[in-house]
Design an enzyme around this catalytic site. Structure first.
Site, PDB file in Angstrom:
ATOM      1  N   ARG A  16       0.819  -1.219   0.000  1.00 50.17           N
ATOM      2  CA  ARG A  16       0.000   0.000   0.000  1.00 50.17           C
ATOM      3  C   ARG A  16       0.859   1.280   0.000  1.00 50.17           C
ATOM      4  O   ARG A  16       0.540   2.273   0.638  1.00 50.17           O
ATOM      5  CB  ARG A  16      -0.974   0.005   1.184  1.00 50.17           C
ATOM      6  CG  ARG A  16      -2.058  -1.051   1.105  1.00 50.17           C
ATOM      7  CD  ARG A  16      -2.971  -0.983   2.315  1.00 50.17           C
ATOM      8  NE  ARG A  16      -2.285  -1.431   3.500  1.00 50.17           N
ATOM      9  CZ  ARG A  16      -2.676  -1.185   4.748  1.00 50.17           C
ATOM     10  NH1 ARG A  16      -3.768  -0.476   4.966  1.00 50.17           N
ATOM     11  NH2 ARG A  16      -1.999  -1.642   5.784  1.00 50.17           N
ATOM     12  N   GLU A  17       1.949   1.213  -0.736  1.00 51.82           N
ATOM     13  CA  GLU A  17       2.849   2.370  -0.774  1.00 51.82           C
ATOM     14  C   GLU A  17       2.142   3.632  -1.261  1.00 51.82           C
ATOM     15  O   GLU A  17       2.404   4.728  -0.768  1.00 51.82           O
ATOM     16  CB  GLU A  17       4.046   2.068  -1.698  1.00 51.82           C
ATOM     17  CG  GLU A  17       4.984   0.975  -1.197  1.00 51.82           C
ATOM     18  CD  GLU A  17       4.632  -0.401  -1.731  1.00 51.82           C
ATOM     19  OE1 GLU A  17       5.541  -1.231  -1.889  1.00 51.82           O
ATOM     20  OE2 GLU A  17       3.434  -0.644  -2.007  1.00 51.82           O
ATOM     21  N   LEU A  18       1.245   3.473  -2.236  1.00 47.30           N
ATOM     22  CA  LEU A  18       0.553   4.646  -2.768  1.00 47.30           C
ATOM     23  C   LEU A  18      -0.341   5.279  -1.706  1.00 47.30           C
ATOM     24  O   LEU A  18      -0.377   6.513  -1.572  1.00 47.30           O
ATOM     25  CB  LEU A  18      -0.267   4.268  -3.998  1.00 47.30           C
ATOM     26  CG  LEU A  18      -1.047   5.415  -4.654  1.00 47.30           C
ATOM     27  CD1 LEU A  18      -0.104   6.514  -5.127  1.00 47.30           C
ATOM     28  CD2 LEU A  18      -1.897   4.899  -5.810  1.00 47.30           C
ATOM     29  N   GLY A 438     -21.854   5.291  12.632  1.00 42.24           N
ATOM     30  CA  GLY A 438     -21.338   4.158  13.406  1.00 42.24           C
ATOM     31  C   GLY A 438     -19.930   4.321  13.916  1.00 42.24           C
ATOM     32  O   GLY A 438     -19.692   4.299  15.120  1.00 42.24           O
ATOM     33  N   CYS A 522      -8.211   1.776   1.051  1.00 42.11           N
ATOM     34  CA  CYS A 522      -8.061   0.384   0.648  1.00 42.11           C
ATOM     35  C   CYS A 522      -8.865  -0.513   1.593  1.00 42.11           C
ATOM     36  O   CYS A 522      -8.974  -0.226   2.777  1.00 42.11           O
ATOM     37  CB  CYS A 522      -6.595  -0.042   0.676  1.00 42.11           C
ATOM     38  SG  CYS A 522      -5.537   0.924  -0.419  1.00 42.11           S
ATOM     39  N   GLU A 611     -24.662  -1.809  -5.601  1.00 39.72           N
ATOM     40  CA  GLU A 611     -23.619  -2.234  -6.524  1.00 39.72           C
ATOM     41  C   GLU A 611     -23.766  -3.685  -6.958  1.00 39.72           C
ATOM     42  O   GLU A 611     -23.152  -4.110  -7.932  1.00 39.72           O
ATOM     43  CB  GLU A 611     -22.229  -2.017  -5.926  1.00 39.72           C
ATOM     44  CG  GLU A 611     -21.859  -2.981  -4.831  1.00 39.72           C
ATOM     45  CD  GLU A 611     -20.603  -2.529  -4.119  1.00 39.72           C
ATOM     46  OE1 GLU A 611     -19.723  -3.368  -3.921  1.00 39.72           O
ATOM     47  OE2 GLU A 611     -20.506  -1.347  -3.759  1.00 39.72           O
ATOM     48  N   HIS A 700     -15.837  11.866   3.169  1.00 39.45           N
ATOM     49  CA  HIS A 700     -14.700  11.502   2.331  1.00 39.45           C
ATOM     50  C   HIS A 700     -13.855  12.709   1.962  1.00 39.45           C
ATOM     51  O   HIS A 700     -12.902  12.591   1.184  1.00 39.45           O
ATOM     52  CB  HIS A 700     -15.188  10.783   1.074  1.00 39.45           C
ATOM     53  CG  HIS A 700     -15.817   9.457   1.366  1.00 39.45           C
ATOM     54  ND1 HIS A 700     -17.148   9.317   1.648  1.00 39.45           N
ATOM     55  CD2 HIS A 700     -15.288   8.210   1.456  1.00 39.45           C
ATOM     56  CE1 HIS A 700     -17.420   8.051   1.878  1.00 39.45           C
ATOM     57  NE2 HIS A 700     -16.312   7.356   1.772  1.00 39.45           N
ATOM     58  N   CYS A 732     -21.641   8.851   5.940  1.00 32.30           N
ATOM     59  CA  CYS A 732     -20.967   7.563   6.102  1.00 32.30           C
ATOM     60  C   CYS A 732     -20.254   7.574   7.456  1.00 32.30           C
ATOM     61  O   CYS A 732     -20.345   8.540   8.214  1.00 32.30           O
ATOM     62  CB  CYS A 732     -19.974   7.342   4.959  1.00 32.30           C
ATOM     63  SG  CYS A 732     -19.663   5.596   4.587  1.00 32.30           S
TER      64      CYS A 732
END
Length: 766
Positions: A16-18, A438, A522, A611, A700, A732
């Site tokens: 997960r370097e990015l 939550g 991620c 989705e 977000h 969210c």
């Protein structure tokens, strides 16, 4: 000879370097040049990983989102951002992505982030392009050309990846009511320039993605597709028209007849169309078949695949290309990192790196005969057979319980109108009651505590004490802010799906199986490998403790069966509906355990309900029938006085609002902040029967919403929904935010709620 290629590779890096680089950059911890160096290093490593193939993709890497990249390449930047004329491109890029860039920290300047929604039927989120009647496009291909120059040092045969113009328009939104297709002519002029520049850069093949071809298209959109590629055929570069995620069906003839040099078909989902495509495709065109599943993590049955591929190869010969079904963006990077995964289960899996190996093996078998890979085929066959026959996968008692599900299990004792009377009397909440979704911020200390406990460095008693301390802190903060319905903050939870899956039978978990959800976010999807069962209460201890700290109502927080399903890598040896019903029974057990523990409000999140919809509307009803049935089985065993909440986020819901109403949750909280309450347009034609909390705080983004902006959003909601059925909440959970952001945002949210209530009461008195 068969040609091999890839459609796209995971961007985040094995570790997960990015993600970590982005978050450091946004906080001012590294410079733009340092971020650029990390991105360049990742691209090089990813090209090296893919160099076993004949053609590797270039341009599939993104700092945040490939659709947003396309918007910037096309010069389609929202006016509210383009006014920052003295800023660098990267600053404006992140302003659209998240409302703020690194250079905005000191000045506290911010703009509204671009709307974010799901990429087709996946859990990846893209930034929605914006159009109006004055939208003009202007090409900036410098970034892609730079990547092409670097990639050639690694691999000679490179294939730029671009989003097709018709799909780009289809994914976007008109902000002034004008027809998006009116922008097509201008857009095609810029695409022609793009292809021309790629040709001058020495490019032979361009992958141009048009996944909307697997959807039901109105005639004007089909015409737009035809017009687009007849106009772009003047480009002297080969186009590989790429479709994925479904069958072409009524668009099959159209796709085959377009004047392009190659067509990619998702042979995993559109296997039945392979022969038709071969028959329709002109003899001078290449057919690329996606023979390895790019969206799941099970090993390909190589022998079975070769059994049907060999006749195809005999017909097509060197016109056959092999690839994964879609970009490998949707699977983890490398199974070789998983040293702690159960040996049997590990032998059944393939991540991105392994899927590329599978492509190479299939090509070698076709090019040189099966004997050239005989030992590999034997090992693969043994793993596939082991999974099919494993007693860990199939449990008769679980299957029998699923068969016993009946209609009454999904029906509440009384209607909402009757239940709501009991619930309002019990909770005595004000008008415009406030709550959160939550989770609260998960600090480094919380994550380190969980990690130390998991690795055996922290005794269980100390771990529980630490979690209780954090829960108490969250409760006290909420009481101080004045929230009406509290949550325990979820410090003990690593992820809303993984946390529950770890305590259910039939799940397996990776250490490094990360997949990008959006930007730097991620997720690590669990693996549902077998029948699912519930053996013990999973949440009651923490929720009961939280409730003991306050007289205000405490919500119990659960993840619903459809979201557990759609956010996991799911077994493919039985229908998804059957697996979902097993999940429904497991979560139902937990709902009833919370009710027995005295918890009066229970939220069952179904963030992924939308989705899972098939991409073709003609197939929606079947999915919605079993998905909503699963939720109702989960939720509706409770007494009338128990209030059931559900939550959905970052998808388009207007076209399934009637189906959502059939879930019969007492309260639904749903994202509306980035889309400016666009969701509420559905209520012009449909009267939502229960209570609803339209999200007014975009979690977000680091931006803090003002009191006035929240009031404005809620006033829009009150025009469509009776005020006595409106809640006020973020859109969210808050786990990814900091307390420094959360507290002022919630303070403003509560202040807006109280203002609205006072204003309404004053109007009633007058």
């Amino acid at each position: 000879m068969v040609t091999t290629h890839n459609l796209g590779f995971p961007r985040i890096g094995r570790n997960r370097e990015l993600k970590f680089a982005l978050e450091k950059y946004w906080k001012g911890g590294i410079s733009e040049s340092a971020l650029s160096d990390i991105a360049a290093d990742l691209r090089v490593r990813h090209w090296q990983d893919q160099s076993i193939l004949d053609w590797i993709p270039v341009g599939d890497f993104s700092l945040y989102d490939h659709v947003l990249d396309m918007s910037f390449m096309l010069g389609n930047i929202p006016e509210r951002v383009s006014t920052f004329s003295t800023s660098g491109t990267i600053d404006n890029y992140f302003r659209v992505a998240r409302g703020r860039s690194a250079s905005d920290i000191a000045a506290h300047s911010c703009v509204n982030a671009g709307e974010m929604t799901k990429w087709f039927d996946t859990n990846y989120h893209y930034i929605v392009p914006e159009f109006n009647r004055n939208t003009k496009f202007s090409l900036d291909v410098s970034g892609l050309l730079e990547q092409i120059q670097h990639a050639r040092k690694i691999h000679q045969q490179i294939k730029p990846v671009i989003l097709g113009p018709v799909t780009y328009l289809w994914l976007g939104k008109s902000k002034d009511g004008s027809d998006k297709l009116d922008r097509l002519d201008d857009l095609l002029g810029v695409y022609a320039q793009l292809l021309d520049q790629l040709k001058h850069a020495g490019i032979q093949w361009v992958q141009i993605d048009e996944p909307i071809l697997v959807m039901e298209l109105a005639q004007e959109w089909k015409y737009a597709v035809r017009k687009t590629y007849y106009q772009l055929q003047a480009a002297s570069v080969n186009l590989m028209l790429t479709t994925y995620f479904g069958q072409l069906q009524d668009n099959l003839q159209l796709a085959c007849e377009l004047p392009v040099q190659g067509l990619h078909l998702d042979a995993v989902t559109a296997y039945d169309e392979i022969d038709k495509v071969i028959d329709w495709l002109p003899g001078h065109k290449v057919l690329s078949l996606g023979v390895v599943n790019g969206r799941n993590i099970w090993k390909t049955d190589l022998t079975q695949t070769l059994n049907w591929l060999e006749p195809v190869y005999s017909r097509l010969q060197d016109r056959l290309w092999l690839a994964p079904s879609c970009s490998l963006l949707h699977v983890p990077v490398d199974l070789d990192s998983e040293h702690k995964l159960d040996t049997d289960i590990r032998s059944w899996l393939a991540f991105a790196a392994q899927k590329l190996n599978e492509i190479e093996i299939l090509a070698n078998a076709l090019n040189h005969g099966r004997e050239s890979v005989a030992e590999i085929l034997r090992e693969n066959s043994a793993a596939v057979t082991s999974r099919k026959q494993s007693k860990r996968v199939h449990h008769v008692d679980i299957k029998a319980r699923t068969q016993e599900i009946n209609e009454s299990m999904g029906i509440r004792q009384s209607s909402y109108d009757q239940r709501s009377v009991l619930q309002r009397k019990q909770f005595r909440l004000p008008l415009f009651p406030t709550t959160t979704i939550g989770s609260f911020p998960q600090t480094l200390e919380i994550r380190q505590t969980r990690r130390d406990f998991r690795e055996g460095k922290l005794p269980e008693a100390e771990y529980r004490q630490a979690m209780r301390k954090e829960i108490e802190f969250c409760v006290r903060e909420q009481e101080a802010l004045g929230l009406d319905v509290l949550v325990h903050g979820e410090p003990e939870r690593n992820d809303m799906v993984e946390y529950f899956g770890e305590q259910l039978g039939g799940f397996a978990f990776t250490q490094f199986g990360w997949v990008q959800s959006y930007g730097s976010r991620c997720v690590k999807p669990p693996i549902i490998y077998g029948d699912v069962s519930h053996s013990h209460a999973m949440t009651t201890e923490w929720i009961e403790y939280a409730q003991s700290l306050t007289r205000k109502p405490m919500k119990g927080m659960l993840t619903g069966p459809v979201t557990m399903l759609n956010w996991s890598f799911v077994r493919d040896d039985q229908p998804r509906a059957q697996t979902c019903m097993q999940l429904a029974l497991a979560i139902r057990d937990e709902v009833l355990a919370l009710e027995r523990a005295g918890i009066k409000i229970i939220q069952i999140d179904e963030a992924a309900m939308r989705e899972g919809l098939p991409l073709r509307k003609s197939q929606w009803n079947d999915y919605l029938d079993w998905a909503i049935r699963a939720f109702r089985v989960t939720a509706n065993g409770v007494k009338d006085a128990t209030q059931i909440h559900t939550h959905m986020c970052y998808s388009e819901f207007n076209d399934i609002m009637e189906a959502i109403a059939r879930m019969d949750a007492d309260v639904i909280t749903i994202e509306t902040s980035r889309s400016d309450m666009e969701l509420l347009d559905a209520f012009d034609q449909f009267r939502y029967p229960n209570e609803i909390g339209p999200g007014v705080y975009d979690i977000h983004s680091p931006n803090i919403p003002s009191v006035d902006s929240i009031i404005e959003l809620m006033e829009k909601a009150a025009q469509r929904i009776p005020v006595e059925r409106l809640w006020v909440n973020p859109d969210c959970g808050l786990k990814t935010r900091t307390w420094e952001e959360v507290k002022p945002a919630l303070h403003n949210m509560i202040a807006a709620s109280r203002h609205l209530a006072r204003h309404l009461n004053a109007k009633q008195v007058s």
